[in-house]
Design a protein around this motif. Structure first.
Motif, mmCIF file in Angstrom:
data_model
loop_
_atom_site.group_PDB
_atom_site.id
_atom_site.type_symbol
_atom_site.label_atom_id
_atom_site.label_comp_id
_atom_site.label_asym_id
_atom_site.label_seq_id
_atom_site.Cartn_x
_atom_site.Cartn_y
_atom_site.Cartn_z
ATOM 1 N N LYS A 204 -1.577 3.277 2.326
ATOM 2 C CA LYS A 204 -0.325 3.160 1.608
ATOM 3 C C LYS A 204 -0.402 2.037 0.578
ATOM 4 O O LYS A 204 0.006 2.202 -0.573
ATOM 5 N N ALA A 205 -0.957 0.913 0.993
ATOM 6 C CA ALA A 205 -1.081 -0.234 0.088
ATOM 7 C C ALA A 205 -1.964 0.127 -1.104
ATOM 8 O O ALA A 205 -1.679 -0.251 -2.250
ATOM 9 N N GLU A 206 -3.015 0.878 -0.815
ATOM 10 C CA GLU A 206 -3.914 1.256 -1.899
ATOM 11 C C GLU A 206 -3.188 2.133 -2.907
ATOM 12 O O GLU A 206 -3.299 1.928 -4.120
ATOM 13 N N SER A 207 -2.435 3.093 -2.412
ATOM 14 C CA SER A 207 -1.753 3.992 -3.337
ATOM 15 C C SER A 207 -0.652 3.265 -4.113
ATOM 16 O O SER A 207 -0.278 3.671 -5.204
ATOM 17 N N MET A 208 -0.162 2.182 -3.538
ATOM 18 C CA MET A 208 0.865 1.416 -4.239
ATOM 19 C C MET A 208 0.259 0.249 -5.021
ATOM 20 O O MET A 208 0.988 -0.585 -5.560
ATOM 21 N N HIS A 209 -1.071 0.192 -5.046
ATOM 22 C CA HIS A 209 -1.791 -0.909 -5.716
ATOM 23 C C HIS A 209 -1.346 -2.258 -5.191
ATOM 24 O O HIS A 209 -1.094 -3.189 -5.952
ATOM 25 N N MET A 210 -1.233 -2.332 -3.898
ATOM 26 C CA MET A 210 -0.811 -3.586 -3.282
ATOM 27 C C MET A 210 -1.910 -4.207 -2.427
ATOM 28 O O MET A 210 -1.651 -5.133 -1.662
#
Length: 603
Positions: A496-502
């Motif tokens: 999820k973090a990756e897809s949100m660039h977080m």
RNA sequence: GGUCCCGUAGCUCAGUUGGAUAGAGCAACAGCCUUCUAAGCUGUGGGUCGCGCGUUCGAAUCGCGCCGGGAUCACCA
């Protein structure tokens, strides 16, 4: 476990304490008498110094002593931000930046906790050691899991490990199944009977025992004693004849033996594969049993061993508090001990290891005690390098497993059962419904086997343990799936973090952030991971890793429950919690790997 | 009988190189899903750490003696 702490800090703290004590009381103090440990969870503080041993120097009460020590230490070490005194316990509190900088500089290290440098101390690790007559059962599962996990743990500590298996493939017992097959097998094969090879052999071994018992009973009815009957039954005489033929390299006998062993090995290999264990080298007793005889003869020449009038050879261990022990039969054939002497010698010649570890049940404690002593008396350099890792029995609610009474828990059946239970549980929870069939099967396998492996490995190896097939193995609480679930959960957070660039970069640095207790608990556990791996290797005990990784997963779940990660609005805090999560997943994954348990990315 | 191992909550297990009020899980009961995976989290109840004596400022942990359970003491492996 609460005694484990960051060794760098421990050293700094001890040194500082030494100086402070000298300044305060004008005397040297034996620092080994000072205990430092992680502060108990319910009490405020990070590290605790026990000051009772100092009272003789300070001539003050415990509270005063702890107080002045804390005051001085705080001035000396900048990372100590405050302290609290309770009775004779000095509880030090470290600055949040101390923990955060640890996280930032270690979370992306792939090999955190491992010793990448290969040591020049090779370890030969023997485990499994099956008997070709008997399909693997629950006891073997414990053995194999322990052995495999230890190989992983030792490797992580930088030891070059050679995993070896010693197959018990010769002897009178093997001849029994051969005989039964010759008499009643009608040329049956694993293929024609659709049975696993080891199960097929096992069937004939059991058949032999059954018919043999019948013969004994008949003979006893004719008036023989039980011993006489057991010695004179036609079947046992025939089996002995086969052994003689085998030792004389009779072609027909040897080729049947080869064929049947091949079947057994194929069956074993399937079980090993599913269990996830493997070996670098396989020894066969048929190839090593003769070597032992040379050693025994050598011992007679050196006058260490005695030959009796009937030709049998013995070692006298009465001066060691043990008995006399037979090493070679009067007819010149070898016994179990003879074989093991030869195997040890061969193993030493092959690898020149600094340690030879045998994972073998505690019922053989006496045997290994004797083995070591015999090799010592023979002056073998490797005698002292032998270590018997003795593990306890797996008991069933009705007592010990007995193959004769049909109370063994078969390894293949158990694994299959674990798989089905995992599938059932997953379906019930409504999970993995979107998985392609192949992926779903992989997942059930990972979870089912994970549950089984954790269940076995979390128990101290030396203790007997109980296995209740009816209760089956849990999937909630202190279990493999619980830990796997925590891993999968973090994994989903990461995607999820990756897809949100977080996702944070590999070098996080931030000062002035405040840590919540839930976060700090996790960091403290992450910090001791290197010590945990080392302790597991020192004690040859995978349970150390198992109990640690459970604690870590539990601690992370508490954190996860009470604090937002990706939903945290403060960017630095969000990054910090993400780092904590990534780090935790990495350590959980590595710990599970040390136990031979897979980590599913989703479940 | 000799030797070795074990004895902690109803059950399965942690904790044992002496440290604070002995911890988890399961089972029982009561809560938490419109917020990052509820295989999760929170809470309640549940203990003469087999028994006794000793050492110590302090003992589940060390020593001695008992009691209970297991393993082993084969010309079996």
């Amino acid at each position: 476990m609460h005694k484990l702490l960051n060794p760098m800090f421990e050293k700094r703290l001890l040194e500082a304490a030494g100086q402070v004590i000298r300044n305060l009381y004008g005397q040297e103090f034996d620092l080994s008498k000072l205990t430092i440990e992680r502060t108990k969870k319910e009490i405020e503080g990070d590290y605790t110094l026990v000051v009772f041993p100092l009272l003789k120097l300070s001539h003050k009460n415990p509270e005063q002593t702890a107080g002045e020590l804390g005051e001085a230490l705080m001035k000396k070490l900048p990372e100590i931000s405050s302290y609290k005194v309770i009775k004779g316990f000095l509880n030090l509190i470290l600055a949040d930046d101390y923990w955060i900088s640890f996280l930032g500089s270690n979370f992306s290290k792939e090999d955190f906790g491992f010793s990448p440098v290969a040591r020049d101390e090779k370890v030969v690790l023997e485990y499994s050691s099956p008997n070709t007559n008997k399909p693997l059962h629950l006891g073997h599962i414990r053995n194999n899991l322990l052995g495999y996990s230890l190989s992983q743990i030792l490797t992580a500590n930088g030891f070059p490990v050679v995993k070896v298996n010693l197959v018990n493939d010769r002897g009178i017992h093997i001849c029994k199944s051969m005989l039964a097959y010759m008499k009643w097998g009608h040329g049956e094969t694993p293929k024609s009977s659709a049975m696993k090879g080891d199960k097929l052999i096992g069937k004939y071994y059991v058949l032999f025992e059954k018919k043999y018992k019948e013969e004994i009973r008949d003979l006893m009815e004719k008036g023989l004693t039980e011993d006489e009957a057991a010695q004179q039954a036609p079947l046992i005489l025939e089996a002995r004849e086969i052994l003689r033929k085998w030792e004389a390299h009779n072609h027909e006998t040897v080729s049947l033996w080869k064929q049947m062993n091949e079947w057994a090995y194929q069956g074993f290999n399937e079980t090993y594969k599913r269990l996830g264990v493997d070996f670098d080298h396989i020894y066969y007793e048929s190839q090593t049993y003769l070597l032992g005889k040379d050693l025994v003869i050598e011992g007679v020449d050196k006058a260490v061993l005695k030959r009796r009038d009937d030709g049998s050879i013995w070692i006298d261990l009465t001066s060691d508090g043990l008995d006399e022990k037979l090493l070679l039969r009067s007819d010149g054939t070898s016994v179990y001990m003879t074989q093991d002497l030869g195997t040890a010698q061969l193993r030493y010649e092959h690898y020149h290891p600094s340690q030879m570890i045998y994972v073998v049940g505690n019922e053989q404690n006496y045997h290994f005690d004797v083995l070591k002593r015999v090799l010592l008396k023979l002056g073998k350099p490797y005698a002292s390098r032998i270590f018997h890792l003795s593990y306890g029995m797996v008991e069933l609610p009705e007592g010990k497993m007995k193959s004769r009474e049909g109370t063994v828990v078969d390894a293949d059946e158990l694994m299959e059962e674990m798989y089905s239970t995992a599938e059932e549980m997953t379906r019930e929870l409504g999970k993995a419904s979107d998985f392609p069939q192949k992926e779903a099967r992989k997942l059930f396998e990972m979870i089912g086997l994970g549950a089984l492996k954790y269940y076995i490995l979390k128990v101290d190896p030396k203790k007997n343990m109980l296995f209740d097939p009816k209760e089956s193995i849990d999937f909630n609480g202190n279990t493999g799936p619980f830990i796997q679930y925590t891993f999968a959960r973090i994994n989903s957070l990461i995607s999820k973090a990756e897809s949100m660039h977080m996702m944070p970069g590999p070098d996080f640095q931030s000062t002035g952030l405040l840590l919540q207790p839930g976060e700090k608990d996790v960091v403290k556990l992450l910090m001791i991971y290197p010590q945990v791996i080392r302790q597991a290797a020192d004690e040859l005990n995978p349970a150390v890793v198992a109990n640690y990784v459970y604690e870590l997963a539990k601690s992370y779940n508490q954190f996860y429950q009470e604090l937002p990660v990706l939903k945290e609005e403060n960017t630095d805090l969000r990054q910090l919690r993400m780092i904590l999560s990534v780090f935790t997943a990495s350590v959980i994954g590595k710990s599970l790997k040390l136990l031979g348990i897979s980590s599913p990315s989703r479940m």
